[in-house]
Design an enzyme around this catalytic site. Structure first.
Site, short mmCIF file in Angstrom:
data_model
loop_
_atom_site.label_atom_id
_atom_site.label_comp_id
_atom_site.label_asym_id
_atom_site.label_seq_id
_atom_site.Cartn_x
_atom_site.Cartn_y
_atom_site.Cartn_z
N GLU A 161 6.55 11.90 17.35
CA GLU A 161 6.05 11.04 16.27
C GLU A 161 7.15 10.48 15.37
OE1 GLU A 161 3.00 13.18 14.15
OE2 GLU A 161 1.75 13.42 15.92
N GLU A 334 -1.27 15.87 21.75
CA GLU A 334 -1.88 16.52 20.57
C GLU A 334 -3.25 15.89 20.34
OE1 GLU A 334 0.25 16.53 16.82
OE2 GLU A 334 2.14 17.01 17.84
#
Ligand code: IFM
Length: 428
Positions: A161, A334
């Protein structure tokens, strides 16, 4: 396709390991940021977290009990290179070797992320990700980890991320290092991507089998202009350069641009073996003011403890979109939900909302897969309740409840549900 679908669980180093002063680990930007008054809810830090550094064997046993086939974890850069570059700390590498060996013994594939936000403080004082040098330091670190683990770890992701590292860390100031500057954020974004490209080369040179990156995506809903702008910000800013498309039109009303040098975009667009997709929710937007003229509207319908709308259709749509764009296999690296779970002191923790969330999102992911998206795996965030960054320990994402004072792990209903699902699918 061919290979078995990889069901797993995910965590990250700073969120679970604790032992921040042990075995020669250097400080990271999160150690410093958590000490800043008001930065973190309840003044929480990662100093103890889930004490995983000492209890990793117990945690591997939990994974084995669940029946997962893969574990996504991150390596702490400041453990391996306490000064960020140069001197390697063999004690820390030995920890990750022990972890990987325990996973392999349990029949669980290690899925390693090199950078999940814990930049060595020694590099931050030299300019952190605002400095181009940090990209080269990152490639050096990638090489060190690959040298130790490439023979046993089939999946290496460079960054987790980078959107959060760049924008939450340097533009909104919610994350470490806590800056609020568009110029800093654009520099950080570009140097993160450059570091990714350089690391891909280093990992390949060290014989890593599968190399990828993990991006977070937030599908956007709302009226045209704000929606497109927010989509460029949340979903295209990092993906487009990786796909060789260069940066999208700037989502910001500013003449500032990322500091691109000749050759950078080619490096950033090196072919990968997979794209990791982190998905939690969608965003509803409307026109706003300022340099990023977008306003976020409250979620409609059901939301989690963090106020994130529960939208499994968002995952379906995202996977269909990425499936059509990305030339590499996808993994949902995720997906999960935060609730303020309570434990009664005995028995399992009842978390029906999390079970419903996971069930609906898995169904959405498999629908996209059945329609041809090359989706190879799905990781629940998270194995354990853990340090949820600026929110501290209150939001709980785990399949296992962590009773922090005793460090006991207690299965939630969702852990039992995942275990049953995996055994029905023949995963364990
Ligand atoms: O806990 C984080 C994780 O570190 C990165 N992705 C989102 C999760 C939930 O907020």
């Amino acid at each position: 396709m061919g290979e078995p679908f990889l069901f797993g669980v995910a965590t990250s180093a700073y969120q679970i390991e604790g032992s921040t002063h042990v075995d020669g680990r250097g400080p990271s930007i999160w150690d410093v940021f958590t000490a800043r008054p008001g930065a973190i809810a309840d003044g929480a830090t990662g100093e103890l977290a889930c004490d995983h550094y000492r209890r990793y064997r117990e945690d591997v046993a939990l994974m084995r009990w669940l029946g997962v086939r893969a574990y996504r974890f991150s390596v702490a850069w400041p453990r391996v290179l306490p000064e960020g570059r140069g001197r390697v700390n063999p004690k820390s590498l030995a920890f990750y070797e022990r972890l990987v060996d325990a996973l392999l013994e349990a029949g669980i594939a290690p899925f390693l992320t090199l950078y999940h936000w814990d930049l060595p403080w020694a590099l931050e004082v030299q300019g952190g990700w605002r400095s181009r040098e940090t990209a080269y330091a990152f490639a050096e670190y990638a090489r060190v980890v690959a040298r130790a683990l490439a023979d046993r770890v089939p999946f290496f992701a460079t960054l987790n991320e980078p959107w959060c590292s760049a924008f939450l860390g340097h533009l909104t100031g919610e994350h470490a290092p806590g800056l609020r500057s568009l110029e800093a954020a654009l520099k950080a974004a570009h140097h993160l991507l450059l570091g990714h490209g350089l690391a891909v080369e280093a990992l390949r040179a060290e014989g890593v089998k599968r190399v990828g990156i993990v991006l977070n995506f937030t599908p956007v809903e709302g009226v045209e202009e704000a929606r497109e702008r927010a989509d460029r910000y949340h979903n295209c800013f990092f993906l487009d350069p990786i796909l060789g498309l260069g940066y999208p039109e700037s989502p910001f009303r500013s003449a500032l641009t990322p500091p691109i040098r000749p050759g950078d975009l080619d490096l950033i667009a090196r072919p990968l073996d997979f794209l990791g997709v982190n998905y939690y929710t969608v965003a509803r937007v409307a026109p706003g003011e300022g340099v990023y003229p977008v306003r976020y509207l409250p979620p409609e319908g059901e939301a989690t403890a963090l106020g994130w709308a529960v939208r499994p259709d968002g995952l379906y749509g995202l996977l269909k979109r990425l499936g059509a764009l990305v030339p590499w296999p996808l993994y949902v690296t995720e997906n999960g939900a935060a609730y303020e779970d309570r434990w009664a002191g005995e028995g399992a923790v009842e978390d029906p909302l999390r079970v419903a969330y996971l069930e609906a999102h898995l169904e959405a992911a498999f629908r996209a897969r059945a329609e041809g998206v090359d989706l190879r795996g799905y990781f629940v965030w998270s194995l354990l309740d853990n340090f949820e960054w600026a929110h501290g320990y209150r939001p709980r994402f785990g399949l296992f409840y962590v009773d922090y004072p005793t460090q006991r792990r207690i299965p939630k209903r969702s852990a039992l549900w995942y275990r049953d699902l995996l055994s029905a699918k023949g995963s364990n």
